[in-house]
Write an enzyme that holds these catalytic residues in place. Structure first.
Site, PDB file in Angstrom:
ATOM      1  N   GLU A 181      -6.299  -8.852   4.172  1.00 55.62           N
ATOM      2  CA  GLU A 181      -5.494  -8.087   5.133  1.00 55.62           C
ATOM      3  C   GLU A 181      -5.474  -8.860   6.443  1.00 55.62           C
ATOM      4  O   GLU A 181      -6.529  -9.146   7.018  1.00 55.62           O
ATOM      5  CB  GLU A 181      -6.038  -6.672   5.365  1.00 55.62           C
ATOM      6  CG  GLU A 181      -5.792  -5.708   4.214  1.00 55.62           C
ATOM      7  CD  GLU A 181      -6.158  -4.277   4.550  1.00 55.62           C
ATOM      8  OE1 GLU A 181      -6.008  -3.869   5.732  1.00 55.62           O
ATOM      9  OE2 GLU A 181      -6.611  -3.562   3.633  1.00 55.62           O
TER      10      GLU A 181
ATOM     11  N   GLN B  54       2.261  -5.753   5.965  1.00 59.90           N
ATOM     12  CA  GLN B  54       2.418  -5.543   4.532  1.00 59.90           C
ATOM     13  C   GLN B  54       3.807  -6.016   4.119  1.00 59.90           C
ATOM     14  O   GLN B  54       4.581  -6.471   4.957  1.00 59.90           O
ATOM     15  CB  GLN B  54       2.198  -4.083   4.192  1.00 59.90           C
ATOM     16  CG  GLN B  54       0.748  -3.640   4.362  1.00 59.90           C
ATOM     17  CD  GLN B  54       0.508  -2.213   3.913  1.00 59.90           C
ATOM     18  OE1 GLN B  54       1.314  -1.585   3.247  1.00 59.90           O
ATOM     19  NE2 GLN B  54      -0.641  -1.695   4.311  1.00 59.90           N
TER      20      GLN B  54
ATOM     21  N   GLU C 229       0.845  -1.190   0.000  1.00 60.76           N
ATOM     22  CA  GLU C 229       0.000   0.000   0.000  1.00 60.76           C
ATOM     23  C   GLU C 229       0.881   1.241   0.000  1.00 60.76           C
ATOM     24  O   GLU C 229       2.009   1.225   0.482  1.00 60.76           O
ATOM     25  CB  GLU C 229      -0.908  -0.003   1.238  1.00 60.76           C
ATOM     26  CG  GLU C 229      -1.875   1.168   1.290  1.00 60.76           C
ATOM     27  CD  GLU C 229      -2.926   1.035   2.395  1.00 60.76           C
ATOM     28  OE1 GLU C 229      -3.837   1.862   2.452  1.00 60.76           O
ATOM     29  OE2 GLU C 229      -2.821   0.079   3.188  1.00 60.76           O
TER      30      GLU C 229
ATOM     31  N   ASN D  49     -12.704  -1.169  -0.792  1.00 64.55           N
ATOM     32  CA  ASN D  49     -11.942  -1.754   0.310  1.00 64.55           C
ATOM     33  C   ASN D  49     -12.536  -1.266   1.623  1.00 64.55           C
ATOM     34  O   ASN D  49     -12.816  -0.066   1.775  1.00 64.55           O
ATOM     35  CB  ASN D  49     -10.474  -1.315   0.237  1.00 64.55           C
ATOM     36  CG  ASN D  49      -9.746  -1.535   1.560  1.00 64.55           C
ATOM     37  OD1 ASN D  49      -9.390  -2.648   1.903  1.00 64.55           O
ATOM     38  ND2 ASN D  49      -9.550  -0.470   2.334  1.00 64.55           N
ATOM     39  N   GLU D  50     -12.753  -2.184   2.542  1.00 68.06           N
ATOM     40  CA  GLU D  50     -13.304  -1.838   3.855  1.00 68.06           C
ATOM     41  C   GLU D  50     -14.465  -0.855   3.716  1.00 68.06           C
ATOM     42  O   GLU D  50     -14.472   0.228   4.306  1.00 68.06           O
ATOM     43  CB  GLU D  50     -12.221  -1.286   4.785  1.00 68.06           C
ATOM     44  CG  GLU D  50     -11.222  -2.350   5.213  1.00 68.06           C
ATOM     45  CD  GLU D  50     -10.281  -1.886   6.334  1.00 68.06           C
ATOM     46  OE1 GLU D  50     -10.451  -0.764   6.848  1.00 68.06           O
ATOM     47  OE2 GLU D  50      -9.383  -2.671   6.699  1.00 68.06           O
TER      48      GLU D  50
ATOM     49  N   TYR E 212      -6.786  -8.238  12.186  1.00 66.53           N
ATOM     50  CA  TYR E 212      -5.450  -7.948  12.686  1.00 66.53           C
ATOM     51  C   TYR E 212      -5.299  -8.463  14.115  1.00 66.53           C
ATOM     52  O   TYR E 212      -6.223  -8.360  14.930  1.00 66.53           O
ATOM     53  CB  TYR E 212      -5.170  -6.444  12.650  1.00 66.53           C
ATOM     54  CG  TYR E 212      -4.948  -5.910  11.259  1.00 66.53           C
ATOM     55  CD1 TYR E 212      -3.701  -6.015  10.657  1.00 66.53           C
ATOM     56  CD2 TYR E 212      -5.983  -5.308  10.536  1.00 66.53           C
ATOM     57  CE1 TYR E 212      -3.481  -5.532   9.371  1.00 66.53           C
ATOM     58  CE2 TYR E 212      -5.770  -4.815   9.262  1.00 66.53           C
ATOM     59  CZ  TYR E 212      -4.514  -4.938   8.681  1.00 66.53           C
ATOM     60  OH  TYR E 212      -4.307  -4.471   7.410  1.00 66.53           O
TER      61      TYR E 212
END
Length: 516
Positions: A319, A368, A48, A195-196, A262
């Site tokens: 992610e 990432q 990203e 995204n999201e 996460y």
């Protein structure tokens, strides 16, 4: 204490698994019932426009004194190729929903400079755009995953981007691509619409997003042989409403539904926990929290199995990874954190879970690739180091496109801390493309080694050979001054005179071996 009573008490503790003399964990691999293939893209990466994740970390520009190929650092690209990166997702993340693709084409010196409002408020030069991204992917030999802008973009903008990238006609957009230096169409393997959408991508409801998704997908036209697989933006954590809505109403248009999770040591976004200098309490909480992804996947797969029994739709964890407090002295918006043995163990535990759900989990993208969150590589100007997470990925390369095999664990003790417990041993097995049988083992216990008795019914095991990754301290990590402090070393074990094979796994370790 009476010596006899003491001896009896000791024997009872041993029998209960309190000491190293407990019976070995039994690991049985069934080679007669092969399972689904573990898609190579389960080992996908994510780049990203965030901090130094792209600029400096990977892209330094063609005029840099750091050796590069068309701007991409040779040392970083070489290390990533060695890791067999199968797929790269770009340009975000939250950045994707404020990214307008026309800003990143044409002469670099004429590209508009914007402000990266999501990550640090820094200037975004747009030096890395569509052509540069595909150059990166081609240098790596990786598939491509482009994330479209639904938040501040439009169906028309995404439609034109897909045409620009994939058209083999003489249209104005295809000719513009040729003018900018690319004659043949780019190979776009996957394209995501937003995204999201539940958060930074627009704070939408599942209903509203699904309608926009279907509308946008209608206009993403490309030559049939060059059309990308389309990905929908799904939910996070334990929320299955996005998976339910999309799989019911956009089943025919969807390759997969994305999902984000996460791992945070404290479970609190405000104070997440440090990347280094932590105690066993946060070692345990981190591993315990990362294992929750298994139940999250199961809940979403239950929804998919109900709405999509043909299993056409994949569940894509695009992610995931550890998220700690940023390193002191760094820009909080750059999400730069150190990477330790703990991160390698987290990665391996997730790999084993993804393998278990290989029929649905067909792609994942760790966050990432370089210098951001759970990175593979850290850089400092012309210096570069490989992290423990990089080494975990490298050890698991044989599992890319391997055929999963059922595995049974018995007598698996619990690693307990402060009244809570997690399984001590995690395991996964597969038949790789080279024909060999591979076994991955993780010992979550940081205090004692474990013994594992390996059995493959109908096969006389002679030995196992591979590598082990461990270190003395929980937070052992590599630095630019000492870049090889932690790395895998050779590991092997042979069957005894009785023909049985027992593997001794060090504490807090990851092992990947070929069974011979």
């Amino acid at each position: 204490m009476n010596p006899i009573k003491h001896a009896v008490a000791t024997l009872c503790l041993i029998a209960a698994g309190g000491y190293a003399y407990a019976a070995p964990v039994s690991v049985t691999i069934d080679t007669t019932r092969p399972g689904p293939v573990i898609n190579k893209n389960v080992y996908g990466q994510f780049a990203e426009h965030l901090g130094t994740g792209i600029y400096e970390g990977m892209y330094v520009g063609p005029k840099s004194k750091i050796p590069n190929t068309r701007g991409w650092r040779n040392d970083v690209i070489g290390a990533l190729k060695e890791m067999h990166v199968p797929l790269v997702r770009w340009p975000g993340g939250c950045f994707a929903d404020e990214y307008h693709w026309r800003d990143g084409i044409g002469a670099r010196e004429k590209r508009p400079v914007k402000v990266n409002t999501n990550w640090g408020g820094v200037e975004e030069s747009n030096a890395v755009g569509t052509h540069e991204f595909f150059d990166l992917a081609e240098q790596l030999g990786a598939d491509t995953y482009v994330n479209g802008n639904l938040g501040t973009g439009s169906a028309q903008e995404m439609s034109e981007w897909v045409e620009y990238m994939t058209s083999d006609s003489k249209s104005t957009l295809a000719e513009l691509r040729r003018k900018n230096g690319r004659d043949k169409p780019f190979k776009v393997d996957f394209f995501a619409i937003g995204n999201e959408a539940w958060g930074c991508g627009g704070n939408m409801t599942p209903r509203y997003y699904t309608d926009l998704y279907k509308q946008t997908e209608t206009f993403l036209r490309a030559p049939k042989h060059l059309r990308p697989q389309i990905i929908a933006s799904g939910g996070n954590d334990y929320d299955t409403t996005w998976t339910d809505m999309i799989s019911r109403e956009a089943k025919k248009q969807t390759y997969g539904i994305s999902f984000h999770y996460y791992t945070i040591p404290t479970g609190k976004w405000e104070v997440k926990g440090a990347a280094t200098g932590f105690k066993e309490a946060e070692w345990f909480s981190t591993l315990s929290n990362t294992l929750k992804i298994d139940s999250m996947i199961k809940k979403n797969v239950e929804v998919l199995d109900r709405n999509d029994p043909e299993k056409k739709i994949g569940f894509l964890v695009d992610e995931w990874g550890t998220w700690y407090d940023v390193e002191k002295g760094t820009n909080a918006g750059f999400l730069y954190q150190q990477n330790t043995l703990r991160d390698a163990v987290v990665a391996a535990l997730n790999f084993n879970i993804f393998h278990e759900h290989a029929d649905r989990v067909r792609m994942t993208n760790i966050a990432q690739m370089v210098n951001v969150l759970q990175a593979m590589i850290l850089t400092d100007k012309d210096k570069m180091l490989l992290t423990p997470t990089y080494h975990a990925y490298h050890m698991y390369v044989p599992f890319q496109d391997a055929t999963s095999l059922p595995i049974t664990l018995k007598d698996n003790p619990q690693y307990s801390y402060n009244g809570s417990s997690i399984p001590e041993i995690s395991a996964s097995a597969a038949r790789a493309k080279d024909g060999k049988l591979y076994l991955a083992l993780v010992n979550t216990n940081p205090n004692q080694e474990a013994e594992v008795a390996v059995d493959v019914p109908g096969v006389a095991i002679k030995s196992v050979k591979g590598r082990v990754l461990t270190a003395p301290a929980l937070d052992t990590h590599n630095t630019f001054q000492a870049p090889d402090t932690i790395k895998p070393v050779p590991f092997s074990a042979s069957a005894g005179a009785d023909g049985k094979l027992t593997i001794k796994i060090p504490s807090k370790a990851v092992i990947v071996v070929a069974v011979e």
